[in-house]
Design an enzyme around this catalytic site. Structure first.
Site, mmCIF file in Angstrom:
data_model
loop_
_atom_site.group_PDB
_atom_site.id
_atom_site.type_symbol
_atom_site.label_atom_id
_atom_site.label_comp_id
_atom_site.label_asym_id
_atom_site.label_seq_id
_atom_site.Cartn_x
_atom_site.Cartn_y
_atom_site.Cartn_z
ATOM 1 N N HIS A 18 -12.364 8.509 0.111
ATOM 2 C CA HIS A 18 -13.328 7.449 0.459
ATOM 3 C C HIS A 18 -14.752 7.899 0.123
ATOM 4 C CE1 HIS A 18 -10.250 6.393 3.817
ATOM 5 N NE2 HIS A 18 -10.136 5.472 2.884
ATOM 6 N N LYS A 42 -3.121 -1.191 15.842
ATOM 7 C CA LYS A 42 -3.137 -1.349 17.303
ATOM 8 C C LYS A 42 -3.558 -0.061 17.992
ATOM 9 C CE LYS A 42 -0.082 -5.267 17.791
ATOM 10 N NZ LYS A 42 0.765 -5.304 16.573
ATOM 11 N N ARG A 91 -5.983 4.485 -6.482
ATOM 12 C CA ARG A 91 -5.585 5.880 -6.679
ATOM 13 C C ARG A 91 -4.509 6.011 -7.744
ATOM 14 N NH1 ARG A 91 -4.477 6.363 -0.408
ATOM 15 N NH2 ARG A 91 -3.580 4.395 -1.081
ATOM 16 N N SER A 129 -5.394 8.194 4.443
ATOM 17 C CA SER A 129 -5.653 8.488 5.853
ATOM 18 C C SER A 129 -4.333 8.754 6.584
ATOM 19 C CB SER A 129 -6.371 7.310 6.519
ATOM 20 O OG SER A 129 -7.607 7.085 5.897
#
Ligand code: PNS
Length: 161
Positions: A18, A42, A91, A129
């Site tokens: 990022h 969530k 990517r 991530s």
């Protein structure tokens, strides 16, 4: 007219992939807004406040990078901010299908906004991530793949030395 770009995402957490895209975007556009989606997952590992704090700290030296949060449709946020461009990182070919769908849906929703795809440096092309969280929680090294601040925070959360 200055070109304003929005780089949206969950950033749970921010990775060096990022950071690479944002730095490239900051060179290409007059201003780039890192827009963190509220409630993407969530149970995020990093709270919204932490994600904002980390991104602001990492880009404190780059005056044309702004960090913000958004809810609802991305195109509505982009329009509200008077931005013209959505930046997304690509990517590998595997990213393309979903990104292509999103870009075309966003274009249908608002034909004035263009999506621009940018490639991160090769050494970051396999980072996500999700993989960072998985590898770190299972005892693997993520040094050099995320900003130092993220690594420190991961240690605090996962309770590793
Ligand atoms: O980091 P991510 O999870 O790849 O980011 C995905 C994101 C935030 C770009 C996407 O989920 C999004 O734009 N969400 C906002 C809701 C929306 O506009 N959905 C329609 C997209 S075509």
């Amino acid at each position: 007219m200055p070109t304003l770009a929005v780089y949206p995402g969950s950033f749970d957490p921010l990775t060096n992939g990022h950071v690479d895209i944002i730095s490239r975007g900051a060179r290409l556009f007059d201003r780039i807004i890192v827009a963190i989606l509220v409630n993407a997952e969530k149970a995020p590992l990093f709270s919204m406040a932490e994600r904002v704090e980390i991104a602001r700290a990492v880009f404190k030296e780059l005056p044309n990078v702004e960090v913000d949060t958004f809810e609802g449709l991305l195109v509505d946020y982009v329009e509200r901010r008077n931005a013209q461009v959505i930046v997304r990182g690509l990517r590998a070919v595997s990213d393309f299908e979903f990104e292509f769908q999103m870009a075309l849906m966003n274009r249908r929703l608002n034909g004035q906004i263009e999506t621009v795809f940018m490639m991160p440096a090769e050494q970051y092309s396999y980072i996500s991530s999700r993989l960072i969280k998985e590898v770190f929680s299972l005892g693997g090294r993520v040094h050099g793949l995320v900003p130092d601040m993220v690594e420190e925070r991961l240690r605090g959360k996962v309770g590793r030395p």
